[in-house]
Design an enzyme around this catalytic site. Sequence first.
Site, PDB file in Angstrom:
ATOM      1  N   CYS A   1       0.869  -1.183   0.000  1.00 60.50           N
ATOM      2  CA  CYS A   1       0.000   0.000   0.000  1.00 60.50           C
ATOM      3  C   CYS A   1       0.896   1.219   0.000  1.00 60.50           C
ATOM      4  CB  CYS A   1      -0.973  -0.028   1.172  1.00 60.50           C
ATOM      5  SG  CYS A   1      -0.204  -0.029   2.795  1.00 60.50           S
TER       6      CYS A   1
ATOM      7  N   ARG B   1      -2.164  -0.914   5.504  1.00 60.63           N
ATOM      8  CA  ARG B   1      -3.373  -1.392   4.836  1.00 60.63           C
ATOM      9  C   ARG B   1      -3.108  -2.734   4.160  1.00 60.63           C
ATOM     10  NH1 ARG B   1      -4.903   3.761   1.257  1.00 60.63           N
ATOM     11  NH2 ARG B   1      -2.656   4.129   1.518  1.00 60.63           N
TER      12      ARG B   1
END
Lengths: 100, 281
Positions: free
Chosen positions: B233, B238
């Site tokens: 990410c 994430r």
Amino acid sequence: MSGGCAAPEQGAPLTDAGDQVVVQGTVSAQGTPVGGAFVRLLDGSGEFTAEVVSSPRGDFRFFAAPGSWTVRALHRSGSGQAEVSASGPGVHTVEVAVSA
Amino acid sequence: MSRENVLVSAAWSEENLQTPGVVFVEVDEDTSAYDGGHIPGAVRIDWKNELQDPVRRDFVDRSGFEALLSEKGISNDDTVVLYGGNNNWFAAYAYWYFKLYGHDAVKLLDGGRKKWELDGRPLDAEQVTRPATEFKAQEQDLSIRAFRDEVVDAIGAKNLVDVRSPDEFSGKLLAPAHLPQEAAQRGGHIPSAINVPWSKAANEDGTFKSDEELARIYADAGLDGARSTIAYCRIGERSSHTWFALHELLGHSDVKNYDGSWTEYGSLVGVPVETGTGKES
């Protein structure tokens, strides 16, 4: 550089966005600001883009890009959403009311 | 890997707040969230000040991780239940750390703080102290961590899953939309990457989607089940969430998280970068 991706504290509304496209506003329920609501920014296709938690005064803020956005709020007391069109740099204000 | 081994529900958690050998740990960047109210008895880990090296861009080393968990009062025999804000991004990041350093008895609280709050479950602001332990960590399990050279070699050869939002993937934005736009030198994505935003794996209340829904999402996006996978990410948290979905929930065998992610890749000199929607799902 900001440390991470976590949502920063949602403070007082910005009045000067510089070159940023700012989408901000407040969450309310029956006219009263709602803090602690989960506020998400959805793009023109309904895709999740970001999420913050509203401040005790109901404030939220996103740094977006020009385009059409949906702001959706989720709270223990209910949910609601509103649309906003951000034409370019500047502050774009949108109010979101939640209800059961 | 089955879901019960890696995820616990908010209801289970509330019933097990006092269970000996179960330690709840809140992981947030915004530490004021913990101070304002946390799950009763939960300790806090600050992902930035406690999990990152203060000087180099890297994690705390093995001895640093041992010292941290010992000070928090977490022992090798404890089952650690991680939760946090932001749909468990940083809790998933910490989960990956625990696995990286060989602590297998770790679970995520499904939905994290959001689900807990939406359910109206108890929070308190009591100070939590646990007696210090002597936690022992293993060497990093590099089978779940990818570095930049491996990522460059993976172009066109492995599944590269970019879990950022479509606008970050295309190069329109450099950071999530709730942050000022700053980060890597270039916008875009690693060539051949598919774009499956992390949020596809989660319901609105922050809980993970069902295994069947997850399998369909990644298959529809073009993830090749016969290939190894690297998720990335912007800074690796994430993608920890997606790593959890692919490796821990769906049981894909070779999945790595590239923690350098776009802030590293997008600033490298000479590597290929693609802009636009690419193979976006």
